[in-house]
Structures are given as structure tokens and as C-alpha cells.
Motif scaffolding. Structure first.
Motif, PDB file in Angstrom:
ATOM      1  N   VAL A  98       0.838  -1.195   0.000  1.00  0.00           N
ATOM      2  CA  VAL A  98       0.000   0.000   0.000  1.00  0.00           C
ATOM      3  C   VAL A  98       0.878   1.251   0.000  1.00  0.00           C
ATOM      4  O   VAL A  98       2.038   1.227   0.406  1.00  0.00           O
ATOM      5  N   ASP A  99       0.305   2.343  -0.481  1.00  0.00           N
ATOM      6  CA  ASP A  99       0.999   3.626  -0.505  1.00  0.00           C
ATOM      7  C   ASP A  99       0.801   4.402   0.789  1.00  0.00           C
ATOM      8  O   ASP A  99       1.654   5.177   1.199  1.00  0.00           O
ATOM      9  N   CYS A 100      -0.376   4.226   1.405  1.00  0.00           N
ATOM     10  CA  CYS A 100      -0.763   5.019   2.569  1.00  0.00           C
ATOM     11  C   CYS A 100      -1.320   4.115   3.667  1.00  0.00           C
ATOM     12  O   CYS A 100      -1.978   3.124   3.366  1.00  0.00           O
ATOM     13  N   VAL A 101      -1.077   4.512   4.905  1.00  0.00           N
ATOM     14  CA  VAL A 101      -1.768   3.889   6.031  1.00  0.00           C
ATOM     15  C   VAL A 101      -2.520   4.969   6.787  1.00  0.00           C
ATOM     16  O   VAL A 101      -2.127   6.137   6.797  1.00  0.00           O
ATOM     17  N   GLU A 102      -3.615   4.560   7.400  1.00  0.00           N
ATOM     18  CA  GLU A 102      -4.386   5.460   8.249  1.00  0.00           C
ATOM     19  C   GLU A 102      -3.910   5.318   9.688  1.00  0.00           C
ATOM     20  O   GLU A 102      -3.548   4.224  10.117  1.00  0.00           O
ATOM     21  N   GLY A 145      12.618   2.936  -1.273  1.00  0.00           N
ATOM     22  CA  GLY A 145      12.719   4.085  -2.169  1.00  0.00           C
ATOM     23  C   GLY A 145      11.372   4.569  -2.674  1.00  0.00           C
ATOM     24  O   GLY A 145      11.285   5.571  -3.376  1.00  0.00           O
ATOM     25  N   GLN A 146      10.305   3.882  -2.317  1.00  0.00           N
ATOM     26  CA  GLN A 146       8.954   4.274  -2.700  1.00  0.00           C
ATOM     27  C   GLN A 146       8.361   5.122  -1.578  1.00  0.00           C
ATOM     28  O   GLN A 146       8.312   4.674  -0.429  1.00  0.00           O
ATOM     29  N   GLN A 147       7.910   6.333  -1.916  1.00  0.00           N
ATOM     30  CA  GLN A 147       7.321   7.219  -0.906  1.00  0.00           C
ATOM     31  C   GLN A 147       6.071   6.589  -0.298  1.00  0.00           C
ATOM     32  O   GLN A 147       5.227   6.074  -1.025  1.00  0.00           O
ATOM     33  N   ARG A 148       5.979   6.610   1.009  1.00  0.00           N
ATOM     34  CA  ARG A 148       4.802   6.120   1.730  1.00  0.00           C
ATOM     35  C   ARG A 148       4.222   7.277   2.541  1.00  0.00           C
ATOM     36  O   ARG A 148       4.955   8.134   3.032  1.00  0.00           O
ATOM     37  N   TRP A 149       2.903   7.286   2.690  1.00  0.00           N
ATOM     38  CA  TRP A 149       2.232   8.406   3.336  1.00  0.00           C
ATOM     39  C   TRP A 149       1.380   7.947   4.512  1.00  0.00           C
ATOM     40  O   TRP A 149       0.984   6.781   4.599  1.00  0.00           O
ATOM     41  N   VAL A 150       1.083   8.928   5.367  1.00  0.00           N
ATOM     42  CA  VAL A 150       0.249   8.711   6.550  1.00  0.00           C
ATOM     43  C   VAL A 150      -1.000   9.574   6.431  1.00  0.00           C
ATOM     44  O   VAL A 150      -0.899  10.795   6.257  1.00  0.00           O
ATOM     45  N   LEU A 151      -2.153   8.935   6.526  1.00  0.00           N
ATOM     46  CA  LEU A 151      -3.438   9.639   6.504  1.00  0.00           C
ATOM     47  C   LEU A 151      -3.981   9.675   7.932  1.00  0.00           C
ATOM     48  O   LEU A 151      -4.194   8.627   8.540  1.00  0.00           O
ATOM     49  N   GLY A 152      -4.204  10.862   8.437  1.00  0.00           N
ATOM     50  CA  GLY A 152      -4.731  11.021   9.789  1.00  0.00           C
ATOM     51  C   GLY A 152      -6.224  10.762   9.807  1.00  0.00           C
ATOM     52  O   GLY A 152      -7.005  11.519   9.232  1.00  0.00           O
ATOM     53  N   SER A 153      -6.644   9.698  10.463  1.00  0.00           N
ATOM     54  CA  SER A 153      -8.040   9.271  10.491  1.00  0.00           C
ATOM     55  C   SER A 153      -8.825  10.059  11.536  1.00  0.00           C
ATOM     56  O   SER A 153      -8.512  10.021  12.720  1.00  0.00           O
ATOM     57  N   ALA A 158       1.158  17.108  14.284  1.00  0.00           N
ATOM     58  CA  ALA A 158       2.378  17.091  15.103  1.00  0.00           C
ATOM     59  C   ALA A 158       3.057  15.729  15.039  1.00  0.00           C
ATOM     60  O   ALA A 158       4.290  15.639  15.069  1.00  0.00           O
ATOM     61  N   GLY A 159       2.269  14.660  14.930  1.00  0.00           N
ATOM     62  CA  GLY A 159       2.822  13.312  14.855  1.00  0.00           C
ATOM     63  C   GLY A 159       3.320  12.922  13.480  1.00  0.00           C
ATOM     64  O   GLY A 159       3.967  11.889  13.323  1.00  0.00           O
ATOM     65  N   GLY A 160       3.022  13.734  12.462  1.00  0.00           N
ATOM     66  CA  GLY A 160       3.574  13.468  11.135  1.00  0.00           C
ATOM     67  C   GLY A 160       2.594  13.042  10.066  1.00  0.00           C
ATOM     68  O   GLY A 160       3.011  12.554   9.011  1.00  0.00           O
ATOM     69  N   ALA A 161       1.289  13.231  10.274  1.00  0.00           N
ATOM     70  CA  ALA A 161       0.329  12.887   9.224  1.00  0.00           C
ATOM     71  C   ALA A 161       0.533  13.782   8.007  1.00  0.00           C
ATOM     72  O   ALA A 161       0.810  14.974   8.143  1.00  0.00           O
ATOM     73  N   ASP A 162       0.423  13.206   6.826  1.00  0.00           N
ATOM     74  CA  ASP A 162       0.583  13.946   5.572  1.00  0.00           C
ATOM     75  C   ASP A 162      -0.720  14.569   5.098  1.00  0.00           C
ATOM     76  O   ASP A 162      -0.718  15.543   4.356  1.00  0.00           O
TER      77      ASP A 162
END
Length: 180
Positions: free
Chosen positions: A77-81, A124-132, A163-167
């Protein structure tokens, strides 16, 4: 209310890369968080006797939360919540811990950010964080809670995740436009 955090250059770059990815390709996000956490059979002690409050695991059992993110990233996956769906005034109020909105939001985002950064570095693949951001159970339109109180708690929720780093922030399953 706290002042809004100022995003770092890295954070701004990740957000810009996420917007670009969303505009140019299919971006795959993770699936269920709650059922993955429950499958690891956390104890009542893990929940600090707040059975079912998955967000408390961000501070008591970050290893469990981390493992869920790792499993999703491992399959591509690219993103996690973040594990913050219930980190709001209404849901945490049901456990008599509404003052922990920021703490649980920040820790949930920080765990996801750490795992995302590890996978980005390794592949090397960008991964993102989604703030739920979940809806909670109080609807301001129906007078369940004052709008300003809910607004302030959602702001604390968002500030904690930033603050925790969600994108990005993901507003989930709301049923009341004023709540949204």
C-alpha cells in the motif's frame, strides 16, 4: 486550543508528493485498522481497562499498532491510516478520557509516520500517513453536544496528527454536515 503546528519542509514535500500522486495515478490505502488490532487479541490491561478503546493502544501497545502498519506496507500500500478513528471528544468521552485527544492523536500519527519512513527508506517508494478523523457519536445538528466543544476537540485531534507526522487528514463516515 493550541496553536497550529508549522509543517516542516519534509512534511510539505510529502504532502506535495501525495497531491501529485493522487492527481496522476491510483494511490492505494490500507484497509481495516480495528479488526487488525483485535486480531492480535490485546488484553484488558493493554486497554488500561478501557475495553474497545483501540486508540489507547497507541500508548500502551505501540508494537501492536506498528505491526498493523507494517503488514499493510509490506503488501504494497501507498498510505496507512492512523489509529485515531475514535480520538475525538465523543468517543473518548465514553471512556472518561476526553482530555487525551491530542496525546492519542499525536502518538497514533507518530507510530504510522515512523513505519512509513522506514518503508520509504528501505524501498525508495514514498509512503504516506493519513490522519483518520472519525465522527464520534455526538451530532451537533441534533443538539447532542455544543458545536464549539466538538470543533475544538476535532482541532486538537487534527493538531495532534499533524504534530505526529500525518501527511493528510481523512474525515471518515460522518453523518452530520455540521460535524464534518
Amino acid at each position: 486550543m493550541a496553536s497550529s503546528p508549522t509543517p516542516s519542509a519534509d512534511s510539505r514535500n510529502r504532502a506535495a508528493a501525495l497531491r501529485e500522486a493522487l492527481a496522476t495515478r491510483v494511490v492505494v490505502a490500507d484497509g481495516a485498522m480495528g479488526t487488525m488490532l483485535q486480531a492480535q487479541d490485546p488484553s484488558l490491561d493493554d486497554f488500561q481497562n478501557l475495553e474497545g478503546c483501540n486508540e489507547i493502544l497507541n500508548v500502551t501497545r505501540p508494537d501492536i499498532v506498528r505491526s498493523v502498519h507494517e503488514e499493510y506496507f509490506a503488501v504494497g500500500v501507498d498510505c496507512v491510516e492512523t489509529n485515531t478513528f475514535g480520538a475525538n471528544l465523543a468517543a473518548l468521552g465514553e471512556y472518561d478520557i476526553p482530555e487525551r485527544v491530542f496525546e492519542l492523536s499525536e502518538s497514533g500519527a507518530r507510530i504510522a509516520r515512523e513505519v512509513a519512513d522506514e518503508f520509504t527508506a528501505a524501498t525508495g517508494q514514498q509512503r504516506w500517513v493519513l490522519g483518520s478523523m472519525g465522527p464520534g457519536t455526538k451530532l451537533p445538528t441534533l443538539g447532542h453536544a455544543p458545536y464549539t466543544r466538538l470543533r475544538d476537540a476535532y482541532q486538537s485531534n487534527a493538531e495532534g496528527m499533524i504534530a505526529g507526522g500525518a501527511d493528510a487528514l481523512l474525515i471518515e463516515t460522518t453523518q452530520d454536515l455540521l460535524q464534518t
